[in-house]
Scaffold this active site. Structure first.
Site, PDB file in Angstrom:
ATOM      1  N   HIS A 139       1.331   8.479  11.487  1.00  0.00           N
ATOM      2  CA  HIS A 139      -0.117   7.686  11.851  1.00  0.00           C
ATOM      3  C   HIS A 139      -1.020   7.987  10.592  1.00  0.00           C
ATOM      4  O   HIS A 139      -1.146   9.066  10.202  1.00  0.00           O
ATOM      5  CB  HIS A 139      -0.582   8.305  13.182  1.00  0.00           C
ATOM      6  CG  HIS A 139      -1.716   7.494  13.498  1.00  0.00           C
ATOM      7  ND1 HIS A 139      -1.931   5.989  13.842  1.00  0.00           N
ATOM      8  CD2 HIS A 139      -3.083   8.211  13.963  1.00  0.00           C
ATOM      9  CE1 HIS A 139      -3.257   6.001  14.317  1.00  0.00           C
ATOM     10  NE2 HIS A 139      -3.733   7.046  14.421  1.00  0.00           N
ATOM     11  N   ASP A 156     -10.145   7.043  13.894  1.00  0.00           N
ATOM     12  CA  ASP A 156      -8.732   6.992  14.145  1.00  0.00           C
ATOM     13  C   ASP A 156      -8.560   5.831  15.388  1.00  0.00           C
ATOM     14  O   ASP A 156      -9.162   5.497  16.305  1.00  0.00           O
ATOM     15  CB  ASP A 156      -8.461   8.116  14.968  1.00  0.00           C
ATOM     16  CG  ASP A 156      -7.079   8.299  15.546  1.00  0.00           C
ATOM     17  OD1 ASP A 156      -6.476   7.396  15.508  1.00  0.00           O
ATOM     18  OD2 ASP A 156      -6.375   9.341  15.351  1.00  0.00           O
ATOM     19  N   CYS A 209      -2.035   0.864  11.973  1.00  0.00           N
ATOM     20  CA  CYS A 209      -2.849   1.934  11.649  1.00  0.00           C
ATOM     21  C   CYS A 209      -3.275   1.738  10.327  1.00  0.00           C
ATOM     22  O   CYS A 209      -4.552   2.178   9.946  1.00  0.00           O
ATOM     23  CB  CYS A 209      -2.340   3.205  12.190  1.00  0.00           C
ATOM     24  SG  CYS A 209      -0.728   3.808  11.398  1.00  0.00           S
TER      25      CYS A 209
END
Length: 254
Positions: A139, A156, A209
């Site tokens: 991630h 995030d 991401c």
């Protein structure tokens, strides 16, 4: 097709709006752009070099991580950060510094001593904004240091908190300032914050991401509010292909 999945014209700059209002001016440019992007994905060999800058070489295999649902790799992330830093040298932009994607993992495993050589030729405190792209195994996230506001914020797109990451980087800043400038930072003057899911857009799949990190950094490096949505990701991916190949950032949403 490289279309514009925007729901509102406020998301485009005036140049984009004029092109959208005048299809004859839009079509040739975007047709050429689209064919170039498709060729980057589909023609040639994986090891073909498609771009070279910032002491980085980007191959067709790297570019193909920008295909739908691809996982962006370190070369793409670092190259795009290089484009943002380069743009920040122009008048009207905050001065930006970006750490390499390997910086945080090295810092967290070794402390300041393990990374102090990374900045031997630069004073990071001469900048306005510092980006720390972070790879957490599977991630990508982004830590943003705003030296003007004395803030460290964690972005995030899956909504996870990064308070410990903010603290690690503040400790790094204290040691870097002490060693490089002989100036003591006052930790109590700094604000550390993990951005909440209501504050920034969130990804709706397990693949975007890296694109979110790049676009968070893009908007922040222009001092613009982060107003994109997950629906913009296919467009951003293809746009990034063109930008990396041409080593040039296109005008974009406000």
């Amino acid at each position: 097709i490289l279309n514009f999945p925007f729901k509102s014209k406020q998301l485009m700059d005036s140049g984009d709006q004029r092109k959208m209002n005048n299809p004859s001016s839009l079509n040739p440019f975007f047709q050429a752009m689209e064919s170039e992007i498709s060729a980057a994905f589909d023609s040639g060999e994986p090891e073909d070099i498609l771009s070279r800058a910032f002491k980085l070489t980007v191959t067709r295999e790297d570019i193909c991580t920008l295909q739908p649902l691809g996982w962006l790799n370190d070369r793409i992330m670092n190259f795009y950060m290089g484009l943002l830093v380069e743009r920040s040298k122009k008048e009207g932009y905050p001065a930006v510094y970006a750490f390499n994607t390997f910086f945080y993992s090295k810092l967290s495993s070794t402390s300041h001593k393990g990374v102090k050589k990374w900045t031997k030729d630069v004073d990071i405190f001469e900048h306005d904004v510092i980006f720390v792209p972070i790879h957490l195994r599977i991630h990508w996230t982004l830590l943003v240091i705003d030296l003007r506001e004395k803030t460290i914020k964690y972005f995030d797109s899956l909504g996870q908190k990064g308070d410990h990451i903010c603290k690690t980087v503040l400790k790094y800043l204290e040691e870097e300032s002490r060693e490089k400038r002989n100036i003591e930072l006052t930790a109590s003057e700094w604000t550390l914050h993990s951005m909440g899911t209501e504050e920034i857009p969130q990804q709706n799949n397990g693949n975007d991401c890296g694109v979110f990190v790049c676009k968070f950094a893009d908007f922040i490096s222009r001092d613009k509010p982060i107003i994109f949505t997950p629906e913009h990701m296919p467009y951003f991916r293809r746009k990034m292909v063109w930008e990396i190949i041409h080593q040039q950032l296109l005008g974009d949403m406000h």
